[in-house]
Design a protein around this motif. Sequence first.
Motif, PDB file in Angstrom:
ATOM      1  N   ASN A  99       0.882  -1.354  -0.024  1.00 37.76           N
ATOM      2  CA  ASN A  99      -0.139  -0.156  -0.147  1.00 37.76           C
ATOM      3  C   ASN A  99       0.692   1.233  -0.042  1.00 37.76           C
ATOM      4  O   ASN A  99       0.476   2.369  -0.629  1.00 37.76           O
ATOM      5  CB  ASN A  99      -0.935  -0.155   1.220  1.00 37.76           C
ATOM      6  N   ALA A 100       2.018   1.203   0.865  1.00 32.38           N
ATOM      7  CA  ALA A 100       2.742   2.383   0.782  1.00 32.38           C
ATOM      8  C   ALA A 100       3.526   2.559  -0.643  1.00 32.38           C
ATOM      9  O   ALA A 100       3.661   3.702  -1.215  1.00 32.38           O
ATOM     10  CB  ALA A 100       4.158   2.020   1.665  1.00 32.38           C
ATOM     11  N   GLY A 101       3.702   1.456  -1.548  1.00 32.48           N
ATOM     12  CA  GLY A 101       4.457   1.626  -2.838  1.00 32.48           C
ATOM     13  C   GLY A 101       3.205   2.049  -3.673  1.00 32.48           C
ATOM     14  O   GLY A 101       3.530   3.124  -4.494  1.00 32.48           O
ATOM     15  N   HIS A 102       2.075   1.581  -3.516  1.00 35.51           N
ATOM     16  CA  HIS A 102       1.123   2.245  -4.449  1.00 35.51           C
ATOM     17  C   HIS A 102       0.693   3.790  -4.293  1.00 35.51           C
ATOM     18  O   HIS A 102       0.762   4.656  -5.093  1.00 35.51           O
ATOM     19  CB  HIS A 102      -0.314   1.546  -4.164  1.00 35.51           C
ATOM     20  N   LEU A 103       0.968   4.062  -2.887  1.00 32.19           N
ATOM     21  CA  LEU A 103       0.936   5.518  -2.743  1.00 32.19           C
ATOM     22  C   LEU A 103       2.095   6.562  -3.251  1.00 32.19           C
ATOM     23  O   LEU A 103       1.878   7.382  -3.769  1.00 32.19           O
ATOM     24  CB  LEU A 103       0.854   5.921  -1.140  1.00 32.19           C
ATOM     25  N   CYS A 163      -4.713   1.902  -3.603  1.00 31.43           N
ATOM     26  CA  CYS A 163      -3.794   2.164  -2.437  1.00 31.43           C
ATOM     27  C   CYS A 163      -4.875   2.464  -1.439  1.00 31.43           C
ATOM     28  O   CYS A 163      -5.861   2.844  -1.361  1.00 31.43           O
ATOM     29  CB  CYS A 163      -2.826   3.137  -2.659  1.00 31.43           C
ATOM     30  N   ILE A 164      -4.533   1.573  -0.311  1.00 30.62           N
ATOM     31  CA  ILE A 164      -5.320   2.047   1.004  1.00 30.62           C
ATOM     32  C   ILE A 164      -4.342   2.682   1.872  1.00 30.62           C
ATOM     33  O   ILE A 164      -3.121   2.360   2.127  1.00 30.62           O
ATOM     34  CB  ILE A 164      -5.611   0.716   1.925  1.00 30.62           C
ATOM     35  N   PRO A 165      -4.608   4.099   1.755  1.00 30.66           N
ATOM     36  CA  PRO A 165      -3.628   5.012   2.463  1.00 30.66           C
ATOM     37  C   PRO A 165      -3.437   5.107   4.026  1.00 30.66           C
ATOM     38  O   PRO A 165      -4.417   4.513   4.588  1.00 30.66           O
ATOM     39  CB  PRO A 165      -4.100   6.553   2.136  1.00 30.66           C
ATOM     40  N   PRO A 166      -2.258   5.351   4.499  1.00 28.56           N
ATOM     41  CA  PRO A 166      -2.021   5.020   5.907  1.00 28.56           C
ATOM     42  C   PRO A 166      -3.096   5.892   6.619  1.00 28.56           C
ATOM     43  O   PRO A 166      -3.640   7.128   6.176  1.00 28.56           O
ATOM     44  CB  PRO A 166      -0.907   5.811   6.211  1.00 28.56           C
ATOM     45  N   CYS A 167      -3.594   5.483   7.789  1.00 24.72           N
ATOM     46  CA  CYS A 167      -5.016   5.894   8.478  1.00 24.72           C
ATOM     47  C   CYS A 167      -5.151   7.149   8.820  1.00 24.72           C
ATOM     48  O   CYS A 167      -5.758   7.947   8.640  1.00 24.72           O
ATOM     49  CB  CYS A 167      -5.527   4.731   9.340  1.00 24.72           C
ATOM     50  N   GLN A 191       5.280  11.098   5.531  1.00 21.02           N
ATOM     51  CA  GLN A 191       5.613  10.723   4.083  1.00 21.02           C
ATOM     52  C   GLN A 191       4.019  10.450   3.575  1.00 21.02           C
ATOM     53  O   GLN A 191       3.627  11.112   2.431  1.00 21.02           O
ATOM     54  CB  GLN A 191       6.180   9.266   3.815  1.00 21.02           C
ATOM     55  N   GLY A 192       2.931   9.782   4.249  1.00 20.55           N
ATOM     56  CA  GLY A 192       1.827   9.802   3.781  1.00 20.55           C
ATOM     57  C   GLY A 192       1.023  10.952   3.600  1.00 20.55           C
ATOM     58  O   GLY A 192       0.455  11.161   2.435  1.00 20.55           O
TER      59      GLY A 192
END
Length: 203
Positions: free
Chosen positions: A129-133, A141-145, A180-181
């Motif tokens: 998910n971090a890579g997709h973001l 991507c499921i972004p960091p919450c 980063q997110g």
Amino acid sequence: MARLISGKEVSREVLDGIKAGIAAARGKHADFSAGLAIVQVGDLAESNVYIGKKIQSCKDVGIDARLVKLSKSSTQSQVLETVNSLNADSSIHGIIVQLPLDTNQTIDSHLVTNSISAEKDVDGLTSLNAGHLAQGDLARCIPPCTPNGCMELIKKSGGCQLSAGAFSACLAKNTEVFCQGMTRLLDLKYNFNVYILFLYLVR
Ligand SMILES: Nc1nc2c(c(=O)[nH]1)N[C@@H](CN(C=O)c1ccc(C(=O)N[C@@H](CCC(=O)O)C(=O)O)cc1)CN2
């Protein structure tokens, strides 16, 4: 001009939206269910509070939340096995491994969070998910919450009416995942210039 944003109001709106979505899905398919598993290693008092709040919010909106509590002496293999069995459980749609792990063993917490299936990674902490973001692929991507929650605060407070590229954001750095997110989401969604403040606490 500075404006105070009410997190409580936005949170209520988000929860109401989820509740309505779940009720609508149940209206169409009577056997519809949404299942969340929270894996807790040990018994940290703060984690108990956060987990209690997450379970209560799930109850309020109609999500079946299950707490899988493992002892402080569980080994890394046992924790990984637990996550893997939840990955394979079709009644579970989302998995949270509550951090920090309260353990007396040597456990690589990144390895554990990264073992969650990317599609069940509701915290958005896996490398996939971090890579997709990082690649700007928001569709996959499921972004960091926490950054995702902040974006929701901005959106629901009229932030999306701001003109692209005309604004800057200033972040006080706490964690790498948050900074980063948040930087990536602000850039992708609003084309913001982001400045990061490094805070040093003098004790
Ligand atoms: N798997 C996860 N583990 C942890 C997360 C997470 O998002 N996923 N975050 C924290 C713990 N946590 C939720 O689990 C959490 C911590 C702090 C807050 C918060 O809102 N803090 C406010 C103060 C709120 C208050 O005083 O009432 C703040 O810092 O300003 C929310 C959630 C670590 N583990």
